[in-house]
Write a protein that holds these residues in place. Sequence first.
Motif, PDB file in Angstrom:
ATOM      1  N   MET A 132     -24.754 -17.320  39.500  1.00 16.71           N
ATOM      2  CA  MET A 132     -25.468 -16.055  39.349  1.00 16.71           C
ATOM      3  C   MET A 132     -24.547 -14.858  39.579  1.00 16.71           C
ATOM      4  N   LYS A 133     -23.457 -15.097  40.270  1.00 21.14           N
ATOM      5  CA  LYS A 133     -22.495 -14.028  40.547  1.00 21.14           C
ATOM      6  C   LYS A 133     -21.337 -14.022  39.552  1.00 21.14           C
ATOM      7  N   GLY A 134     -20.832 -15.218  39.212  1.00 25.61           N
ATOM      8  CA  GLY A 134     -19.641 -15.327  38.373  1.00 25.61           C
ATOM      9  C   GLY A 134     -19.690 -14.548  37.073  1.00 25.61           C
ATOM     10  N   PRO A 135     -20.753 -14.689  36.264  1.00 25.93           N
ATOM     11  CA  PRO A 135     -20.794 -13.954  35.001  1.00 25.93           C
ATOM     12  C   PRO A 135     -20.753 -12.444  35.188  1.00 25.93           C
ATOM     13  N   MET A 136     -21.407 -11.958  36.245  1.00 21.06           N
ATOM     14  CA  MET A 136     -21.379 -10.525  36.522  1.00 21.06           C
ATOM     15  C   MET A 136     -19.965 -10.074  36.881  1.00 21.06           C
ATOM     16  N   LYS A 137     -19.291 -10.888  37.690  1.00 18.14           N
ATOM     17  CA  LYS A 137     -17.939 -10.520  38.130  1.00 18.14           C
ATOM     18  C   LYS A 137     -16.980 -10.478  36.950  1.00 18.14           C
ATOM     19  N   GLY A 138     -17.094 -11.470  36.061  1.00 18.78           N
ATOM     20  CA  GLY A 138     -16.241 -11.472  34.879  1.00 18.78           C
ATOM     21  C   GLY A 138     -16.530 -10.308  33.960  1.00 18.78           C
ATOM     22  N   ALA A 139     -17.810  -9.980  33.813  1.00 14.05           N
ATOM     23  CA  ALA A 139     -18.199  -8.885  32.918  1.00 14.05           C
ATOM     24  C   ALA A 139     -17.714  -7.536  33.418  1.00 14.05           C
ATOM     25  N   THR A 140     -17.589  -7.352  34.737  1.00 14.29           N
ATOM     26  CA  THR A 140     -17.150  -6.047  35.255  1.00 14.29           C
ATOM     27  C   THR A 140     -15.753  -5.691  34.742  1.00 14.29           C
ATOM     28  N   ILE A 141     -14.867  -6.682  34.686  1.00 12.79           N
ATOM     29  CA  ILE A 141     -13.503  -6.435  34.198  1.00 12.79           C
ATOM     30  C   ILE A 141     -13.526  -6.085  32.716  1.00 12.79           C
ATOM     31  N   ALA A 142     -14.284  -6.868  31.949  1.00 10.88           N
ATOM     32  CA  ALA A 142     -14.354  -6.628  30.506  1.00 10.88           C
ATOM     33  C   ALA A 142     -14.998  -5.286  30.195  1.00 10.88           C
ATOM     34  N   HIS A 143     -16.056  -4.941  30.924  1.00 12.49           N
ATOM     35  CA  HIS A 143     -16.709  -3.650  30.707  1.00 12.49           C
ATOM     36  C   HIS A 143     -15.748  -2.505  31.027  1.00 12.49           C
ATOM     37  N   ALA A 144     -14.936  -2.675  32.070  1.00 12.79           N
ATOM     38  CA  ALA A 144     -13.961  -1.637  32.405  1.00 12.79           C
ATOM     39  C   ALA A 144     -12.925  -1.484  31.292  1.00 12.79           C
ATOM     40  N   LYS A 145     -12.465  -2.611  30.746  1.00 15.56           N
ATOM     41  CA  LYS A 145     -11.490  -2.555  29.659  1.00 15.56           C
ATOM     42  C   LYS A 145     -12.053  -1.870  28.416  1.00 15.56           C
ATOM     43  N   GLN A 146     -13.330  -2.131  28.149  1.00 15.41           N
ATOM     44  CA  GLN A 146     -13.974  -1.554  26.968  1.00 15.41           C
ATOM     45  C   GLN A 146     -14.559  -0.165  27.237  1.00 15.41           C
ATOM     46  N   ARG A 147     -14.347   0.332  28.465  1.00 16.71           N
ATOM     47  CA  ARG A 147     -14.885   1.639  28.868  1.00 16.71           C
ATOM     48  C   ARG A 147     -16.405   1.692  28.665  1.00 16.71           C
ATOM     49  N   HIS A 148     -17.026   0.573  28.960  1.00 14.80           N
ATOM     50  CA  HIS A 148     -18.487   0.451  28.875  1.00 14.80           C
ATOM     51  C   HIS A 148     -19.055   1.031  30.168  1.00 14.80           C
ATOM     52  N   ARG A 149     -19.686   2.193  30.106  1.00  9.59           N
ATOM     53  CA  ARG A 149     -20.014   2.951  31.311  1.00  9.59           C
ATOM     54  C   ARG A 149     -21.445   2.765  31.808  1.00  9.59           C
ATOM     55  N   ARG A 150     -22.304   2.207  31.004  1.00  7.55           N
ATOM     56  CA  ARG A 150     -23.697   2.024  31.425  1.00  7.55           C
ATOM     57  C   ARG A 150     -24.016   0.541  31.528  1.00  7.55           C
ATOM     58  N   MET A 151     -23.194  -0.179  32.262  1.00  3.19           N
ATOM     59  CA  MET A 151     -23.378  -1.617  32.371  1.00  3.19           C
ATOM     60  C   MET A 151     -24.554  -1.944  33.290  1.00  3.19           C
ATOM     61  N   ARG A 152     -25.232  -3.012  32.910  1.00  2.14           N
ATOM     62  CA  ARG A 152     -26.374  -3.472  33.696  1.00  2.14           C
ATOM     63  C   ARG A 152     -26.087  -4.868  34.238  1.00  2.14           C
ATOM     64  N   TYR A 153     -26.166  -4.997  35.549  1.00  3.91           N
ATOM     65  CA  TYR A 153     -26.067  -6.293  36.216  1.00  3.91           C
ATOM     66  C   TYR A 153     -27.390  -6.483  36.957  1.00  3.91           C
ATOM     67  N   ILE A 154     -28.342  -7.066  36.257  1.00  4.51           N
ATOM     68  CA  ILE A 154     -29.718  -7.145  36.741  1.00  4.51           C
ATOM     69  C   ILE A 154     -29.937  -8.448  37.495  1.00  4.51           C
ATOM     70  N   GLY A 155     -30.491  -8.345  38.691  1.00  8.57           N
ATOM     71  CA  GLY A 155     -30.841  -9.528  39.471  1.00  8.57           C
ATOM     72  C   GLY A 155     -32.349  -9.596  39.646  1.00  8.57           C
ATOM     73  N   ILE A 156     -32.943 -10.720  39.261  1.00  4.08           N
ATOM     74  CA  ILE A 156     -34.391 -10.895  39.389  1.00  4.08           C
ATOM     75  C   ILE A 156     -34.647 -12.037  40.365  1.00  4.08           C
ATOM     76  N   THR A 157     -35.365 -11.757  41.430  1.00  4.53           N
ATOM     77  CA  THR A 157     -35.636 -12.766  42.446  1.00  4.53           C
ATOM     78  C   THR A 157     -37.107 -12.732  42.824  1.00  4.53           C
ATOM     79  N   GLU A 158     -37.453 -13.464  43.866  1.00  7.42           N
ATOM     80  CA  GLU A 158     -38.826 -13.445  44.386  1.00  7.42           C
ATOM     81  C   GLU A 158     -38.772 -13.688  45.891  1.00  7.42           C
ATOM     82  N   PRO A 159     -39.814 -13.286  46.632  1.00  2.01           N
ATOM     83  CA  PRO A 159     -39.729 -13.294  48.097  1.00  2.01           C
ATOM     84  C   PRO A 159     -39.425 -14.657  48.701  1.00  2.01           C
ATOM     85  N   GLY A 160     -39.910 -15.744  48.074  1.00  2.00           N
ATOM     86  CA  GLY A 160     -39.706 -17.056  48.652  1.00  2.00           C
ATOM     87  C   GLY A 160     -38.277 -17.531  48.609  1.00  2.00           C
TER      88      GLY A 160
END
Length: 461
Positions: free
Chosen positions: A198-226
């Motif tokens: 759940m973390k790895g893809p976000m971490k990899g995408a941060t580098i790529a988004h920075a290279k592409q100057r992608h400034r409105r990146m979304r790293y959405i986490g959906i969970t539940e109380p349990g």
Amino acid sequence: MNDSDQSILPTVDAHIYPRGALDVLSRDEVARLRDASIGGMHELLRRCALAVLTSGSASDDPRAARELYPDFDIQVLQQDRGVRIDLVKAPAMAFVDGDIIRGVAELLFAVVRDLAYTAIELREGHGSRDLSTSEGITDAVFGLLRNARILHPIDPNLVVCWGGHSINRDEYLYTKQVGYELGLRGLDICTGCGPGAMKGPMKGATIAHAKQRHRRMRYIGITEPGIIAAESPNPIVNHLVIMPDIEKRLEAFVRMGHGIIVFPGGVGTAEEILYLLGILLREENAGLPFPLIFTGPQASAAYFEQIDRFLRLTLGEAATSRYRIIVGDPAAVAKKMAAGIRKVREYRIAEKDSFYFNWSLEIPLTFQQPFVPTHEAMAALDLHHGRKPHELAADLRRAFSGIVAGNVKEDGMRRIEEHGPFKIHGDTDMMQSLDALLRAFVEQRRMKISGAYRPCYEVVA
């Protein structure tokens, strides 16, 4: 903000003033977040807030954080000029030089926002939502996501990534590589918000988004109380949403996502696969484009072969047409997903459906109603051949959901401690395949991050 007396680990007392969506809460919302005696949610708020404040924790025991910080408390106070959050004996790891880390504060505000919304908008008898109907539940999911301000009318680009919180180093690095390739193609990431896959893809995408100057990146986490206490949000998440239960969490994934990638995982990942395939196998969804890719490093090929065999045995050959297995090739995964999302865009335009919420997907009530995994409910699951694939998928999903509860959810763990393991019954070949799959998860250490695993289930043929 002052350092407080040390309890078990260093702690901090703090006053925090939220900005944006939490500027104003009603008196009723604040009261319910503070006082359990009036149907409030204070203990739930305390548990979820502590999970966020210990973001990055390596434990998957929901009780661990409370044992380390037994005196932690949180209070939400209404003031004339807005809302104030008071933290008492909060984990010092969430602060730098006396100030709360900005990302942690945002996640904390999301906890208060979502629990306040649930306490008022989704309480029984409120408004026009009928949570006993499929339409009412979907409307509730939409309302929660809209209130969290993550539904935006932009071109489809959101990839949901599923996979285990307990994966090996090679698998984790592979998820980062896939995330990097997705990010290079302008794709955003949504996961269950925890560690591992759940973390790895976000971490990899941060580098790529920075290279592409992608400034409105979304790293959405959906969970539940349990589950949030066992899988604390990873620090890369910049949009956190807490759904009321696992079923609404799963619906949020498939309504928001434009495609899904599945990495190696355990019972939670199997639950997610069965949920989606059970929906896609319905006749109403036969023509709906929904790219679904199973992937991992070359060493994980046997894992996906076993998953594939289990799905063929239980759901039939039709299920295999809805997913593609790609092993050891992150670039190929990203290219395939990008091509699939282009087809999703074309379909949404043709059907006049929104880009940000998949209204066209038909989800039956059996997939939406909350399942409480008691011993009686688990033993009563109908896991036999001769049923329609989507109906069998619904009960198989519940079986895995019950095991997740027994592994990492406090209520489920308590039931196992009191009454012993869940008993799962079904046809012999199906139970043998299920037992082999679960044994493989245990041997590969996919059930628990650390320590010996004691099964919370017993498979009975």
